[in-house]
Design a protein around this motif. Structure first.
Motif, mmCIF file in Angstrom:
data_model
loop_
_atom_site.group_PDB
_atom_site.id
_atom_site.type_symbol
_atom_site.label_atom_id
_atom_site.label_comp_id
_atom_site.label_asym_id
_atom_site.label_seq_id
_atom_site.Cartn_x
_atom_site.Cartn_y
_atom_site.Cartn_z
ATOM 1 N N UNK A 52 -9.626 18.291 4.140
ATOM 2 C CA UNK A 52 -9.451 18.909 3.068
ATOM 3 C C UNK A 52 -7.609 18.918 2.432
ATOM 4 N N UNK A 53 -6.632 19.595 3.460
ATOM 5 C CA UNK A 53 -5.592 20.289 3.953
ATOM 6 C C UNK A 53 -4.539 18.469 3.198
ATOM 7 N N UNK A 54 -5.118 17.920 3.611
ATOM 8 C CA UNK A 54 -4.650 16.255 3.491
ATOM 9 C C UNK A 54 -4.848 15.919 2.302
ATOM 10 N N UNK A 55 -5.337 15.972 1.301
ATOM 11 C CA UNK A 55 -5.985 16.159 -0.373
ATOM 12 C C UNK A 55 -5.399 17.154 -0.963
ATOM 13 N N UNK A 56 -5.484 18.199 -0.232
ATOM 14 C CA UNK A 56 -4.148 19.493 -0.957
ATOM 15 C C UNK A 56 -3.015 18.998 -1.041
ATOM 16 N N UNK A 57 -2.269 18.222 0.085
ATOM 17 C CA UNK A 57 -0.658 18.264 0.903
ATOM 18 C C UNK A 57 -0.288 16.593 -0.303
ATOM 19 N N UNK A 58 -1.574 15.964 -0.721
ATOM 20 C CA UNK A 58 -1.313 14.782 -1.805
ATOM 21 C C UNK A 58 -1.320 15.326 -2.599
ATOM 22 N N UNK A 59 -1.859 15.874 -3.828
ATOM 23 C CA UNK A 59 -2.002 16.639 -5.046
ATOM 24 C C UNK A 59 -0.998 17.159 -5.069
ATOM 25 N N UNK A 60 0.141 17.408 -3.753
ATOM 26 C CA UNK A 60 1.224 18.314 -4.225
ATOM 27 C C UNK A 60 2.739 17.061 -4.499
ATOM 28 N N UNK A 61 2.185 16.169 -3.727
ATOM 29 C CA UNK A 61 2.958 14.978 -4.345
ATOM 30 C C UNK A 61 2.795 14.844 -5.271
ATOM 31 N N UNK A 62 1.463 14.407 -5.981
ATOM 32 C CA UNK A 62 1.412 13.326 -6.954
ATOM 33 C C UNK A 62 1.963 14.555 -7.920
ATOM 34 N N UNK A 63 1.906 15.727 -8.092
ATOM 35 C CA UNK A 63 2.568 16.945 -9.280
ATOM 36 C C UNK A 63 4.899 16.564 -8.774
ATOM 37 N N UNK A 64 5.620 15.971 -7.617
ATOM 38 C CA UNK A 64 6.248 15.933 -7.531
ATOM 39 C C UNK A 64 7.061 14.539 -7.880
ATOM 40 N N UNK A 65 5.819 13.420 -7.915
ATOM 41 C CA UNK A 65 6.296 12.654 -8.523
ATOM 42 C C UNK A 65 6.135 12.274 -9.936
ATOM 43 N N UNK A 66 5.219 12.755 -10.332
ATOM 44 C CA UNK A 66 4.950 13.515 -11.830
ATOM 45 C C UNK A 66 6.498 13.968 -12.807
ATOM 46 N N UNK A 67 7.239 15.314 -11.823
ATOM 47 C CA UNK A 67 8.220 16.190 -12.562
ATOM 48 C C UNK A 67 9.198 14.863 -12.196
ATOM 49 N N UNK A 68 9.579 13.705 -11.503
ATOM 50 C CA UNK A 68 10.128 12.578 -10.936
ATOM 51 C C UNK A 68 9.681 11.398 -12.249
ATOM 52 N N UNK A 69 8.639 11.779 -13.147
ATOM 53 C CA UNK A 69 8.427 10.737 -14.093
ATOM 54 C C UNK A 69 9.725 10.618 -15.205
ATOM 55 N N UNK A 70 8.457 12.101 -15.613
ATOM 56 C CA UNK A 70 9.361 13.069 -16.449
ATOM 57 C C UNK A 70 11.039 13.569 -16.585
ATOM 58 N N UNK A 71 11.813 13.629 -15.462
ATOM 59 C CA UNK A 71 12.778 13.871 -15.085
ATOM 60 C C UNK A 71 13.741 12.980 -15.014
ATOM 61 N N UNK A 72 13.207 11.241 -15.185
ATOM 62 C CA UNK A 72 14.220 10.383 -15.882
ATOM 63 C C UNK A 72 13.866 9.719 -16.469
ATOM 64 N N UNK A 73 12.447 10.306 -16.883
ATOM 65 C CA UNK A 73 12.403 9.471 -18.695
ATOM 66 C C UNK A 73 13.453 10.264 -19.547
ATOM 67 N N UNK A 74 13.529 12.051 -19.602
ATOM 68 C CA UNK A 74 13.945 12.811 -20.096
ATOM 69 C C UNK A 74 15.894 12.432 -20.101
ATOM 70 N N UNK A 75 16.189 11.964 -18.855
ATOM 71 C CA UNK A 75 17.407 11.211 -18.661
ATOM 72 C C UNK A 75 17.999 9.832 -19.257
ATOM 73 N N UNK A 76 16.439 8.948 -19.826
ATOM 74 C CA UNK A 76 16.737 7.544 -20.017
ATOM 75 C C UNK A 76 17.376 7.007 -18.954
ATOM 76 N N UNK A 77 16.369 6.507 -17.814
ATOM 77 C CA UNK A 77 16.554 6.148 -16.535
ATOM 78 C C UNK A 77 15.637 5.418 -16.324
ATOM 79 N N UNK A 78 16.062 4.095 -15.864
ATOM 80 C CA UNK A 78 14.840 2.733 -15.638
ATOM 81 C C UNK A 78 13.810 3.477 -14.239
ATOM 82 N N UNK A 79 12.577 4.051 -14.757
ATOM 83 C CA UNK A 79 12.010 4.015 -13.601
ATOM 84 C C UNK A 79 11.143 2.984 -13.278
#
Length: 410
Positions: free
Chosen positions: A383-410
């Protein structure tokens, strides 16, 4: 006959085509990696070896695996620095030769302190190879082939990994754990000899000589740092595969060492059959690297939900299949993302930081996993591994939005 022809032209021939265009230097590097990885059969059996043969407690094993991770961090950092200073070739040779000797010597350590020190030194030397190998891979690959080149190296790693645990299980059953350390050491030195003969700087062709005249520090690259922390979390979740999962298979499910070897070999077989066609297909679809990493981490996270039904062997196998497909997607595209990003600065520094992400994961993954199992049991650990995985997903989603807003290649 018609069925055979269909399978050959539509499956076999198509599979072979996914390898076309890769340089011979990448193929040689893959062979060196295959030889080296086929011998690293000690790692999946390290936790059973420490608990069964040396009779260490789970708490002791957790701290030994922490020393494993700290050595990996030190090795990745030193390897990156040396790669930028003296070149990837010399670093790879030094790492393979010396780690071969250290693997052989490790079997003679039997106290908690000596094993902690020994595993730290061993991993420091062994993981100097990783950033050097990544920079070599970049140099030997054309821009359009880098992701597939990474996939070929991973294919070699996992082909070796599929054979290694199965053979390792047989060696343990018929001989002893000690034989594994001899095989590990000898194969490392064989890999060094092959590298000396086929990838000497005077014999290879460099396909990517692009160097940034004004390199930027990887430690000041904000998108890369978000990516770095996401990979640390992914590593913590995924690396249970190397330590707590073999222990779970033995103690929680009741599998033998040989059965554990076969189950883990399934991972390598699936990667051998599906990864290269899958990566080529995903590249042709035009998905972003970050978007694919999000999907891969999601699969890895979901796989732990199936482990809670440990009385059903079929679900244990399904979990292995799901985590394998998650791994197939995250590792090649995260590596390709790092290689592309590394052109902004010193390549050794970028690829060292990428390697360090997983080294830090080693520090926390094994210790956290065993401590959780010891105090809260298997299900709460998953269960703890699932929770940690969800935190990692949030970070990658933030990365995707950050790069999109700065017009960087993803």
């Amino acid at each position: 006959m018609k069925l055979f022809n269909y399978l050959y032209y539509n499956l076999g021939h198509g599979y072979i085509n996914t390898f076309r265009g890769l340089s011979k230097e990448v193929w040689w590097l893959a062979l060196v990696t295959l030889i080296n990885r086929a011998g690293t059969m000690v790692i999946p059996f390290l936790s059973p070896y420490l608990t069964t043969n040396l009779e260490f407690s789970l708490d002791d094993v957790a701290w030994i695996m922490t020393a494993f991770g700290l050595g990996s961090i030190a090795g990745s950092w030193i390897g990156g620095k040396l790669t930028d200073m003296i070149g990837y070739y010399k670093v790879m040779i030094f790492s393979l030769l010396l780690s071969g000797l250290l693997f052989i010597g490790f079997q003679f350590l039997n106290t908690f302190t000596s094993i902690c020190i020994g595993i730290f030194i061993l991993m420091t030397v062994a993981d100097m190879f990783r950033p050097a190998m990544f920079v070599a891979l970049s140099a030997y690959s054309k821009h359009e082939n880098k992701t597939r080149s990474v996939t070929l190296i991973r294919l070699a790693i996992n082909l070796g990994f599929s054979a290694g645990p199965a053979i390792g299980g047989l060696i343990i059953t018929t001989m002893s754990y000690g034989g594994l350390f001899w095989v590990d050491g000898i194969t490392c030195m064989i890999a060094a000899i092959v590298l000396l003969n086929v990838l000497h700087p005077k014999k290879v062709k460099i396909l990517d000589m692009e160097i940034n005249p004004n390199p930027k520090s990887a430690y000041k690259d904000k998108p890369f740092l978000i990516f770095f922390f996401a990979m640390v979390i992914f590593g913590v979740v995924f690396l249970q595969f190397l330590s707590t999962l073999p222990y779970f298979y033995k103690e929680g499910v009741g599998l033998s060492e040989f059965e554990i070897g076969l189950l883990m070999a399934l991972n390598g077989i699936l990667i051998f059959v599906f990864e290269m066609p899958l990566i080529k297909w995903l590249e042709q679809k035009g998905y972003t690297k970050v978007g694919l990493m999000i999907f891969g981490l999601l699969l890895t996270t979901v796989s732990y939900l199936f482990l809670m039904y440990n009385t059903l062997i079929v679900l244990i196998v399904v979990s292995m299949i799901i985590v394998t497909f998650g791994e197939m997607i995250v590792f090649p595209f995260s590596n390709a993302f790092s290689l592309k990003r590394s052109k902004r600065g010193l390549q050794g520094e970028y690829m060292a930081l990428y390697s360090i992400a997983f080294s830090i994961s080693h520090v926390f993954a094994h210790n956290l996993g065993f401590q959780m199992i010891d105090s809260l049991g298997f299900d709460n650990t998953w269960i703890l591994m699932v929770i940690l995985g969800c935190i990692g997903l949030v970070l990658l989603i933030l990365l995707k939005k950050f790069m999109k807003s700065n017009s960087e290649a993803q």
